[in-house]
Design a protein around this motif. Sequence first.
Motif, PDB file in Angstrom:
ATOM      1  N   GLU A 176       0.834  -1.196   0.000  1.00 44.99           N
ATOM      2  CA  GLU A 176       0.000   0.000   0.000  1.00 44.99           C
ATOM      3  C   GLU A 176       0.872   1.251   0.000  1.00 44.99           C
ATOM      4  OE1 GLU A 176      -3.150   0.036  -0.399  1.00 44.99           O
ATOM      5  OE2 GLU A 176      -3.692  -2.051  -0.024  1.00 44.99           O
ATOM      6  N   ASP A 180      -2.556   6.353  -1.692  1.00 46.84           N
ATOM      7  CA  ASP A 180      -3.838   5.700  -1.948  1.00 46.84           C
ATOM      8  C   ASP A 180      -4.951   6.248  -1.059  1.00 46.84           C
ATOM      9  OD1 ASP A 180      -2.576   4.120  -3.796  1.00 46.84           O
ATOM     10  OD2 ASP A 180      -2.228   2.471  -2.397  1.00 46.84           O
ATOM     11  N   HIS A 184     -11.019   2.810  -0.604  1.00 41.28           N
ATOM     12  CA  HIS A 184     -10.770   1.402  -0.888  1.00 41.28           C
ATOM     13  C   HIS A 184     -11.865   0.802  -1.758  1.00 41.28           C
ATOM     14  CE1 HIS A 184      -8.050   1.063   2.940  1.00 41.28           C
ATOM     15  NE2 HIS A 184      -7.485   1.733   1.943  1.00 41.28           N
TER      16      HIS A 184
END
Length: 238
Positions: A176, A180, A184
Amino acid sequence: MPTDDALPSLTIRRLRDRQQTDPEVLRQVLAEGFVAHVGLVRDGFPIVLPFLYGVGDLGAGPVLLLHGSTGGGLFLDAGAEGVPVSATITHVDGIVFARSTFDSSANYRSAMVVGRATVVPAELRADALRQVSDHLMPGRRAELREMTAKEVRQTQVLQLPLDAASVKVRAAGVGESPDDGEDHRTWAGVLPVALRAGAPVPGALAADAATPVDASVVALAARLDALAEGREARLASA
């Protein structure tokens, strides 16, 4: 032609934690493979050739056995002194889908063996061919006639010691990135990839369709499936 003292460094420079030095990991990578891609320099230009191979021992320790025709270019290049080569075997065990292309990757196991490949002496060639067969098709020789002397003469084998090898493995989940964030909505994970056997296809003769599939064929198919299922199970429990 370089001497053994001129072998390149086999230390991985990037992602060094993926380098494996356990001989058992090398053994497993080689044991599960069928094709070695062999690199060499010919006429000043690098080329890479695929070879069916086996892992065996002709009396001086474990070697990679490269199988081919007596008229094959690499076997002619080897001559009396051998030829410096690099042989690689790679297994792709999964495609890693991250939430960015930068963090996407693959799970893999790869081995690179470097050294001088030499022609197997004529008196050991039949033994080398048996060991290649046992690697590619375990148990098959017991179901077949023995090789003829002519067949042995028409086939050649090179041997490459396993003394100088580098093994690299990635067997992990998704990495990850802070970029990001917490969104999700995009799925991330690993798609397992494995070599599996299909249904055996009989030969062209009418008798082939009526002949039961031999035990060695059934066993190899089961082995491939078992290896694939084992890797998937380890991934699921990681």
